[in-house]
Design an enzyme around this catalytic site. Structure first.
Site, short mmCIF file in Angstrom:
data_model
loop_
_atom_site.label_atom_id
_atom_site.label_comp_id
_atom_site.label_asym_id
_atom_site.label_seq_id
_atom_site.Cartn_x
_atom_site.Cartn_y
_atom_site.Cartn_z
N GLY A 54 0.84 -1.19 0.00
CA GLY A 54 0.00 0.00 0.00
C GLY A 54 0.88 1.24 0.00
O GLY A 54 2.00 1.22 0.52
N GLN A 59 3.03 9.98 1.02
CA GLN A 59 4.32 9.28 1.14
C GLN A 59 5.24 9.55 -0.04
O GLN A 59 6.44 9.28 0.04
CB GLN A 59 4.10 7.77 1.26
CG GLN A 59 3.50 7.35 2.59
CD GLN A 59 3.38 5.85 2.67
OE1 GLN A 59 2.45 5.27 2.14
NE2 GLN A 59 4.35 5.21 3.31
N CYS A 100 5.74 0.12 7.86
CA CYS A 100 5.39 1.23 6.97
C CYS A 100 6.62 1.60 6.16
O CYS A 100 7.73 1.66 6.70
CB CYS A 100 4.93 2.42 7.81
SG CYS A 100 4.53 3.88 6.82
N LEU A 101 6.44 1.86 4.86
CA LEU A 101 7.57 2.23 4.00
C LEU A 101 8.21 3.54 4.45
O LEU A 101 9.38 3.79 4.14
CB LEU A 101 7.10 2.36 2.54
CG LEU A 101 6.62 1.08 1.86
CD1 LEU A 101 6.12 1.39 0.46
CD2 LEU A 101 7.70 0.01 1.83
N HIS A 142 -4.45 1.56 7.54
CA HIS A 142 -3.10 2.14 7.49
C HIS A 142 -3.02 3.26 6.45
O HIS A 142 -2.53 4.35 6.74
CB HIS A 142 -2.11 1.01 7.16
CG HIS A 142 -0.69 1.42 7.12
ND1 HIS A 142 0.25 0.93 8.00
CD2 HIS A 142 -0.02 2.28 6.30
CE1 HIS A 142 1.44 1.49 7.72
NE2 HIS A 142 1.30 2.30 6.69
N GLU A 143 -3.54 2.99 5.24
CA GLU A 143 -3.45 3.99 4.17
C GLU A 143 -4.35 5.19 4.46
O GLU A 143 -3.96 6.34 4.20
CB GLU A 143 -3.77 3.38 2.81
CG GLU A 143 -2.85 2.23 2.37
CD GLU A 143 -1.37 2.50 2.58
OE1 GLU A 143 -0.94 3.66 2.46
OE2 GLU A 143 -0.64 1.54 2.90
N HIS A 146 -2.66 7.55 6.77
CA HIS A 146 -1.66 8.40 6.12
C HIS A 146 -2.30 9.70 5.60
O HIS A 146 -1.66 10.75 5.61
CB HIS A 146 -1.01 7.68 4.93
CG HIS A 146 0.19 6.86 5.30
ND1 HIS A 146 1.29 7.39 5.93
CD2 HIS A 146 0.46 5.54 5.12
CE1 HIS A 146 2.19 6.43 6.13
NE2 HIS A 146 1.71 5.30 5.65
NI NI Z 1 2.63 3.45 5.70
#
Ligand code: NI
Length: 178
Positions: A54, A59, A100-101, A142-143, A146
């Site tokens: 995701g 991000q 998380c990235l 999660h998304e 963000h």
């Molecule tokens: Ni994330």
């Protein structure tokens, strides 16, 4: 970022914890046009390259309410685009590991709703509804977080959050984050 400069084969840099764009409340997408679809394709490229399941527009430095998801069920690509997504319903509560990235290498055990239903628009501007449990429910929450400037560490109890900050500091010092 100037969207016009994005080529669809580009892989964008994923913003890391500490970048203020990750803490901003993202703005609604106003028009679903070719420029936006180009950004969406670039976000998919970036997500697959990382790899991740995701990716939210903030991000990659774009403070818009847009996210892409692909859980790759049974190794097959199943891309999903969420424009202006809205959490419609949540049920249950489950504790699970999450990363998380934007916080590379960090894995935290946090509570989430077990089942969710999200409404959104897809890349053609059609209304869609996505619902489910397990990894899908977790990824959607999660998304959507963000888009409101919320990160996984915000779901930790205070004492665990301090431990996470310590981990982040160590990783930054070791040069693991760019
Ligand atoms: Ni994330």
């Amino acid at each position: 970022m100037n969207k016009a400069t994005v080529r669809e084969t580009d892989v964008l840099a994923v913003r890391k914890y500490g970048d203020p764009v990750l803490r901003r409340k993202a703005q609604p997408v106003k028009s679903i046009d070719d420029e936006l679809r180009k950004l969406i394709r670039t976000m998919f490229h970036t997500m697959y390259a990382e790899p991740g399941i995701g990716l939210a527009a903030p991000q990659v430095g774009v403070p818009m309410r847009l996210a892409v998801v692909d859980l790759m069920p049974e190794g097959k690509s199943s891309p999903m685009v969420l424009i202006n997504p809205k959490m419609e319903e949540k049920r249950g509560r489950v504790l699970s590991e999450e990363g998380c990235l934007s916080l590379p290498g960090l894995s935290v055990n946090i509570p989430r709703a077990e089942w969710v239903r999200v409404s959104a628009l897809n890349e053609s501007g059609f209304p869609i509804t996505v619902s489910g449990d397990g990894l899908l429910a977790r990824c959607l929450q999660h998304e959507l977080d963000h888009l409101d400037g919320v990160l996984i560490i915000d779901h930790l109890p205070v004492h665990e959050r301090l431990g996470a900050f310590w981990e982040i500091r160590k990783k930054k010092k070791a040069g693991l984050w760019k």
